[in-house]
Design a protein around this motif. Sequence first.
Motif, short mmCIF file in Angstrom:
data_model
loop_
_atom_site.label_atom_id
_atom_site.label_comp_id
_atom_site.label_asym_id
_atom_site.label_seq_id
_atom_site.Cartn_x
_atom_site.Cartn_y
_atom_site.Cartn_z
N UNK A 314 0.84 -1.20 0.00
CA UNK A 314 0.00 0.00 0.00
C UNK A 314 0.88 1.25 0.00
N UNK A 315 0.67 2.09 -1.01
CA UNK A 315 1.46 3.32 -1.15
C UNK A 315 0.98 4.35 -0.12
N UNK A 316 1.85 4.67 0.83
CA UNK A 316 1.45 5.56 1.93
C UNK A 316 1.47 7.04 1.50
N UNK A 317 2.07 7.31 0.35
CA UNK A 317 2.07 8.69 -0.16
C UNK A 317 3.13 9.58 0.46
N UNK A 318 4.03 9.02 1.26
CA UNK A 318 5.06 9.83 1.93
C UNK A 318 6.44 9.28 1.60
N UNK A 319 7.42 10.19 1.56
CA UNK A 319 8.81 9.76 1.36
C UNK A 319 9.50 9.61 2.72
N UNK A 320 10.38 8.63 2.79
CA UNK A 320 11.12 8.40 4.03
C UNK A 320 12.61 8.28 3.70
N UNK A 321 13.43 8.94 4.50
CA UNK A 321 14.89 8.78 4.34
C UNK A 321 15.34 7.64 5.22
N UNK A 341 11.28 11.32 8.25
CA UNK A 341 10.00 11.05 7.58
C UNK A 341 9.50 12.35 6.95
N UNK A 342 9.31 12.33 5.63
CA UNK A 342 8.77 13.51 4.96
C UNK A 342 7.26 13.33 4.81
N UNK A 343 6.55 13.55 5.89
CA UNK A 343 5.11 13.32 5.86
C UNK A 343 4.33 14.58 5.54
N UNK A 344 3.13 14.64 6.06
CA UNK A 344 2.20 15.72 5.73
C UNK A 344 2.61 17.05 6.37
N UNK A 345 2.46 18.10 5.61
CA UNK A 345 2.61 19.46 6.12
C UNK A 345 1.45 20.26 5.57
#
Length: 444
Positions: A314-321, A341-345
């Motif tokens: 499932x594609x969570x839609x966020x990028x993670x380092x 974690x490059x999540x929602x802003x």
Amino acid sequence: MAIDFRIRNFFYPVGIYRLNRTLEKTQWLPRDELLAYQERRLTAILDQAYNHVPYYRRLFKTLGLTPADIRCVDDLKKLPLLSKDIVCKGGTDFIADNAKRYDPVTYSTSGTSGVPMRIQLDKGARILEFVYYWRHWGWAGYRLGDRFAELRTYFFLGRNSDAVSLWQPHLRGLMLNSNQVSFSRAKKMAEAIRRYRPKFLKGMAATLYFLALSFKQAGITDISFRAVFSTGEVLTPQYRAMMEQVFGCPVMDSYGHMEGAVAISQCMEGGYHINSDYGLLEFENPQPSEDGTAMVGRAVGTSLYNFAMPFIRYDMGDDIEFFPETEICPCGRTLPLVKVIHGRRDDIIITPDGRLVTNMFVLPELVEGIRFAQFIQESSTVLNVNVVPGETWTEGESEKLSCYVKKLTGKEMNVRMHQITQNDIITDASGKTRTVISYVKPRD
Ligand SMILES: [Zn+2]
């Protein structure tokens, strides 16, 4: 996540006790044993999906695969990614034909993306959710029965939206109304905290930050916690520093979604641990990070517990380092680490009476028939609500949404409802879609 917590949906003392004993051990297991545990759970989920979930049965057949072809984590790549859009369109095709055996409960969630979705979480998934939180909070010294405070939006919308706080004795929890965080109400919030003396505080990153800021501005210096748990959106260094300064304790960040496919949580040493005994996390399309010290990839998760409605890749839609090599955390836990974690802003809505509204994203799931909603604050008193309607969207639902928006933003805000198409959704320079956009900036 706007889950309206009901104790009866989590009242499984034996199941909780057993899983807690397991997860207390798995966090310290040697890596190969942890992987073996994960693969055992994965096999069970794949068998269930293949035998009982219409969407997956068809998918496996189309690809000429059976669960026996997926023996390890790397084999998962034989299956395509699953997007939220596919799940929304698939509807009941994602629900197992034997779901009833697993005692499912239906939840409505938009996560923080503005796109509402109905999901089912079975008994095992709900036990997991409870135990996962228990374990994470335990890292900061929490024991069951300890008092806590939680900043919430949804909880107050359905009750008294003007209340500042409400004590819930059965939870030993002090609910704080995140929609009432402001300089003028800081003293009232602080009074409630002094009265009930919670040891821990939980909330969304931006709301926690504004609570800390309002205390600082009001000169309140006697409120402290053992730890603050931040969820739901990016915890910036600025947010963290303010909370640590005002609340005098560490801030423990976490990342996850209602879909229950991935959970990442920060330990007291600051490490971001992937809970690989909770869900399986892959990084799609990995690239070197900007500064070259890590890799960055799209977070893709697979449920290890939810038999009623499993999510696979499932594609969570966020990028993670993440780190290219295995890093060891000083806390000693073997759960793998990620870097950032490059999540929602999202932007913040500033109401005419000076309150800061950070949780608009809960609204789309409270009405029927929204495909996507975007809230755009044009000026201090004008808020545009742009809705991409689904088939069941009606004038009545539009009015209902408008009422909820007014409940959050106050009577003086002019709320303008608009129907738009998918193409009219505003995206930022990087192509990301934000649920809330504001042209009115808060003062520091
Ligand atoms: Zn650690």
